[in-house]
Each structure stands twice: as C-alpha cells, then as structure tokens.
Design a protein around this motif. Sequence first.
Motif, PDB file in Angstrom:
ATOM      1  N   ASN A 155      -1.193  -2.972  18.962  1.00 45.05           N
ATOM      2  CA  ASN A 155      -1.029  -3.199  17.515  1.00 45.05           C
ATOM      3  C   ASN A 155      -2.089  -4.382  17.042  1.00 45.05           C
ATOM      4  N   SER A 156      -2.482  -5.405  17.878  1.00 43.76           N
ATOM      5  CA  SER A 156      -3.417  -6.399  17.597  1.00 43.76           C
ATOM      6  C   SER A 156      -4.774  -5.556  17.438  1.00 43.76           C
ATOM      7  N   LEU A 157      -5.160  -4.631  18.206  1.00 46.96           N
ATOM      8  CA  LEU A 157      -6.336  -3.918  18.067  1.00 46.96           C
ATOM      9  C   LEU A 157      -6.374  -3.094  16.842  1.00 46.96           C
ATOM     10  N   MET A 158      -5.365  -2.329  16.533  1.00 50.13           N
ATOM     11  CA  MET A 158      -5.339  -1.674  15.344  1.00 50.13           C
ATOM     12  C   MET A 158      -5.369  -2.680  14.191  1.00 50.13           C
ATOM     13  N   GLN A 159      -5.128  -3.831  13.819  1.00 50.14           N
ATOM     14  CA  GLN A 159      -5.255  -4.826  12.976  1.00 50.14           C
ATOM     15  C   GLN A 159      -6.589  -5.214  12.967  1.00 50.14           C
ATOM     16  N   CYS A 160      -7.257  -5.375  14.036  1.00 49.66           N
ATOM     17  CA  CYS A 160      -8.712  -5.716  14.368  1.00 49.66           C
ATOM     18  C   CYS A 160      -9.579  -4.447  13.494  1.00 49.66           C
ATOM     19  N   LEU A 161      -9.370  -3.453  13.806  1.00 48.01           N
ATOM     20  CA  LEU A 161     -10.140  -2.328  13.387  1.00 48.01           C
ATOM     21  C   LEU A 161      -9.943  -1.847  11.848  1.00 48.01           C
ATOM     22  N   TYR A 162      -8.582  -1.993  11.488  1.00 48.35           N
ATOM     23  CA  TYR A 162      -8.189  -1.418  10.001  1.00 48.35           C
ATOM     24  C   TYR A 162      -7.768  -2.563   9.198  1.00 48.35           C
ATOM     25  N   GLU A 163      -8.431  -2.594   8.071  1.00 53.21           N
ATOM     26  CA  GLU A 163      -7.981  -3.463   7.062  1.00 53.21           C
ATOM     27  C   GLU A 163      -6.711  -3.606   6.477  1.00 53.21           C
ATOM     28  N   HIS A 164      -6.548  -2.251   6.033  1.00 48.11           N
ATOM     29  CA  HIS A 164      -5.328  -2.048   5.182  1.00 48.11           C
ATOM     30  C   HIS A 164      -4.803  -0.750   5.306  1.00 48.11           C
ATOM     31  N   HIS A 165      -5.348   0.054   6.090  1.00 48.93           N
ATOM     32  CA  HIS A 165      -4.972   1.476   6.381  1.00 48.93           C
ATOM     33  C   HIS A 165      -3.536   1.032   7.284  1.00 48.93           C
ATOM     34  N   PRO A 166      -2.346   2.019   7.038  1.00 49.68           N
ATOM     35  CA  PRO A 166      -1.040   1.642   7.364  1.00 49.68           C
ATOM     36  C   PRO A 166      -0.958   2.208   8.894  1.00 49.68           C
ATOM     37  N   ILE A 167      -1.829   2.530   9.422  1.00 47.66           N
ATOM     38  CA  ILE A 167      -1.928   2.651  10.908  1.00 47.66           C
ATOM     39  C   ILE A 167      -1.984   1.315  11.723  1.00 47.66           C
ATOM     40  N   ARG A 168      -2.393   0.426  11.162  1.00 47.47           N
ATOM     41  CA  ARG A 168      -2.441  -0.851  11.591  1.00 47.47           C
ATOM     42  C   ARG A 168      -1.124  -1.480  11.790  1.00 47.47           C
ATOM     43  N   ASP A 169      -0.151  -1.128  11.157  1.00 48.85           N
ATOM     44  CA  ASP A 169       1.255  -1.526  11.302  1.00 48.85           C
ATOM     45  C   ASP A 169       1.956  -0.838  12.386  1.00 48.85           C
ATOM     46  N   ASP A 170       3.121  -1.704  12.899  1.00 48.01           N
ATOM     47  CA  ASP A 170       3.806  -0.694  13.843  1.00 48.01           C
ATOM     48  C   ASP A 170       4.821   0.035  13.278  1.00 48.01           C
ATOM     49  N   VAL A 171       4.828   1.313  14.173  1.00 49.52           N
ATOM     50  CA  VAL A 171       5.556   2.250  13.776  1.00 49.52           C
ATOM     51  C   VAL A 171       7.217   2.049  13.261  1.00 49.52           C
ATOM     52  N   ALA A 172       7.733   0.965  13.948  1.00 47.61           N
ATOM     53  CA  ALA A 172       9.068   0.477  13.559  1.00 47.61           C
ATOM     54  C   ALA A 172       9.164  -0.265  12.517  1.00 47.61           C
ATOM     55  N   GLY A 173       8.055  -0.666  11.810  1.00 42.16           N
ATOM     56  CA  GLY A 173       8.268  -1.578  10.677  1.00 42.16           C
ATOM     57  C   GLY A 173       8.517  -3.256  11.183  1.00 42.16           C
ATOM     58  N   THR A 174       8.948  -3.830  10.148  1.00 41.56           N
ATOM     59  CA  THR A 174       9.330  -5.142  10.581  1.00 41.56           C
ATOM     60  C   THR A 174      10.858  -5.443  10.434  1.00 41.56           C
ATOM     61  N   VAL A 175      11.215  -6.744  10.613  1.00 43.66           N
ATOM     62  CA  VAL A 175      12.716  -6.847  10.539  1.00 43.66           C
ATOM     63  C   VAL A 175      12.973  -7.019   8.972  1.00 43.66           C
ATOM     64  N   GLU A 176      11.868  -7.526   8.191  1.00 40.65           N
ATOM     65  CA  GLU A 176      11.855  -7.555   6.656  1.00 40.65           C
ATOM     66  C   GLU A 176      12.099  -6.305   6.100  1.00 40.65           C
ATOM     67  N   SER A 177      10.969  -5.338   6.600  1.00 40.75           N
ATOM     68  CA  SER A 177      10.893  -4.058   5.724  1.00 40.75           C
ATOM     69  C   SER A 177      12.128  -3.273   6.136  1.00 40.75           C
ATOM     70  N   ILE A 178      12.703  -3.110   7.352  1.00 41.37           N
ATOM     71  CA  ILE A 178      13.675  -2.260   7.479  1.00 41.37           C
ATOM     72  C   ILE A 178      15.281  -2.723   6.733  1.00 41.37           C
ATOM     73  N   SER A 179      14.950  -4.136   6.351  1.00 41.38           N
ATOM     74  CA  SER A 179      16.337  -4.559   5.660  1.00 41.38           C
ATOM     75  C   SER A 179      16.528  -3.937   4.150  1.00 41.38           C
ATOM     76  N   LYS A 180      14.984  -3.378   3.800  1.00 41.26           N
ATOM     77  CA  LYS A 180      15.172  -2.696   2.371  1.00 41.26           C
ATOM     78  C   LYS A 180      15.554  -1.292   2.624  1.00 41.26           C
ATOM     79  N   ILE A 181      15.770  -0.762   3.667  1.00 36.33           N
ATOM     80  CA  ILE A 181      16.008   0.706   3.817  1.00 36.33           C
ATOM     81  C   ILE A 181      17.547   0.819   3.434  1.00 36.33           C
ATOM     82  N   SER A 182      17.978   1.947   2.693  1.00 33.09           N
ATOM     83  CA  SER A 182      19.165   2.412   2.299  1.00 33.09           C
ATOM     84  C   SER A 182      19.552   3.639   2.520  1.00 33.09           C
TER      85      SER A 182
END
Length: 427
Positions: A155-182
């Motif tokens: 994940n750290s490598l993908m964040q080095c390579l990509y500035e804003h493409h969502p592939i830089r983020d973990d597939v599972a999301g974050t604890v904060e992001s999944i709290s918004k799922i209904s």
Amino acid sequence: MTKFEYPQVGEVIYRDTLPNGLRLSVMTKPGYSRCHAYFATNYGGADRRFRLGGKFIDTPAGVAHFLEHKMFDMPDGNNALSELAANGAEPNAYTAANITAYYFDCTNSFYENLECLLRFVSTPYFTEESVSKEQGIIAQEIRMYEDEPGSVVFNSLMQCLYEHHPIRDDVAGTVESISKISAQTLYNCHKVFYAPCNMSLCVVGDVDPEKVRATALRLLPTALGEAPVKDYGEEEGLLPFRPRFYRAMEVSAPQFMLGCKIRPESHGALSLRQKLLAGAALSYLYSRSSPFYTRLYGEGIINTDFYIELYHAADTATILAGGESRDSERVLAEMLAEAQKAAEKGLDKALWSRIKKSAYGARVRALSSFGGLCAAMADADFAGYNCLDSFSVMDSITAEEVQAFIKENLRPERFAMSVITPTAKEI
C-alpha cells in the motif's frame, strides 16, 4: 454458444453473451472429475466513483469488499458458504482493485452448486443490524492489515507511485470510510455493479456448455441493464508521486517493493499483447535463469522470495518487484543496469529463445489449474480478448519488441520504492 478450438494445446472454449449481457465462457475438460465455477463482477475496491444515467455517484472506500462479505447471507437465514460446503463444494470469494469474484471447486453435484452460486450472488439481502455487525468485523480486519508488513509495503508503494488514483488506497477501505456504509449503500452498488451486463461466468470441467447456459438464463435477471462508467479522476503522469517510503516494523529481515508505472492498453488485443510483452521483458531481465538473478542471489542480496510481475488493474499498469534484501537500493540499481544494457545492446539470442520456450511451457502447465483458467477467462472477458489467444500472440512477439518495451518503460525516473526495516532492539 460459439466454439473456439485451440488444437495446438488441445483445448476448446465455448463462449456467448446472453441477452441480459452476461459474458459466459466454458472450457470443457472431458474425463476430469473436478469442476470449477467462477462468477465475477467487473467491480473492485478502486471503483468508488462512477456515472450512471448521466449522473456521477461517489461511494465510500471499501464498499466492494464489504459487499463481498455480506453477499453470502441469504433471505431465508441460511449462509451460502455453508450450503455449498454441505453439498461437497469448496467455495470462496475475494475482492481486488478491479474485480470481485465468487467461486467453488467440486467433484460432484456441480449443477446444484452452480445454481447456489448464481442464486446467492444475484440475491442481495442486507439489514442495518447485519451491516453494523459487519462493520466491527471488517474494522478489526483493517487494523490487522495495518500491522501486516506485506500489506504495508504494498500500500505504501502504491501511495508513492499514484497521487490521487483510488488504486493507491486499500481495497478494504478505512475504519472511518466503512462506518459510512449502510444497507442502502450495499443495495445501490449491488444493483449497479452486479447487473449481468457487468459480470462474467466462467466454468472449467467435464460439463455441458448448453446446460450451464440454460442454468444462467433461468436463474439470473433477464433485464439488460446499464453498465456503469467508472471514473478514476484526472489522468496521472508516469512519474511517481514520491520516490521512497521507509518504515520500521517487527520483521526478521528487511522487506522491499519497488514499482514503475507504464501506460496501460486497457482493452482488446492490444491489452493482451502488452501483458505478454511486459511478462517477456521482465522474465528476460530478472527471472531465475537471468544473469541478474544468478549474480545477486549468489551474493546474498536477494533470495528465493524475489518476484517481479505486471499488475494490471483499474486502468493502471504497474511493474512490481519485491522480496527480502539487506540492500534494496543495490537491487534497484542492478535492475536498472540490466534494463539499460538490454535497451542499448539488444537481447541475447540464446537467452531470449529460452525465455520464449519457458513462457510457452508455463502457459501449458497453467491449463491444469482450473481456478487460474477461470480467473484468466474472466479477466479476458472484461478486457475484451480471449485468454487462449496468448499462445499465438506470444509466438509473434519479437526480441526487437521486447527491447523497445524495455527502453521505453524501464527508466530510472519512473521507479519508486517502499522499504520495511526491522525495528531496532535494545541489547
């Protein structure tokens, strides 16, 4: 169904696109007792923003993965995993950046298991209570991966390579992001991405293709539906966002992963050719039969954990390499030196001949992996080519093409690297 024959490898694939848009591929294996079915949607962790009906829709990170977890719950209170296992199947599922897949292996009751697979994947059932419970489970999973070196280094490598493409983020999301799922979020995304026109069903085994087709027609929705148009944001350049990431963790040996972005061919025959061309170039330069590997392995700079591959997902293409090394900068320097040598002087004819033969042999051996074949057929369906065309395409790739690929793509300024070092211990 249309029959495609490949006499050079003794294989046959039956393919069809059903009236509801589902892409169906069946590779028959007469005489085999084992069967594999793979039902996939062209939807993964990076597909968070899309256009449907002329309107852009944004969803929280982690929805695709969350949806995969919840799809096994059935309206009658049963669990599809348990039902398949009780019927002699070995089921599983996974979510990647650009795909979510549900599959099973079995040696008997194939059509009953196929019906169960199609039924539960096409039947969403969510409650706010079950979603809330799952949020706690997945939050624990996310925290676990945050402390897992392999996940951190990737994940750290993908964040080095990509500035804003969502592939830089973990597939599972974050604890904060999944709290918004209904529950409604899951219903909405299932309706959009689990429409048959956005899916592929692949089967390998001693089965009747027409019976597989009839089963899919009987159980799946009949409406054609509208396929979503994915939006990954502004196109990124080929230079990395930042060149290095370092972190100390509880590991026994330093771990590294390095990467290089290339411009992807996203569809059709060009996509297949690019994947094979990249694979040939990387094998020539860095496989275990290469001078690079022999030299660095002999010096103890790399070990048998070293790997290199092309990662092609969500309109990105990234060359990845990694493993354990006490001197990752040396590994990168040696890799670049090998690439420059090949770019300037061309390929050694004897080594290139061995690489082509090895690639052909590897693909022949892969024909015995039913799960791998199904995954390859689904990838090909979504990318617009036939996976067994790889044999003829690979035959046509020349040393000059490989040299040009290396010269164009494996440049020093394109590379970034992520390194995990052992935490210092007091003596």
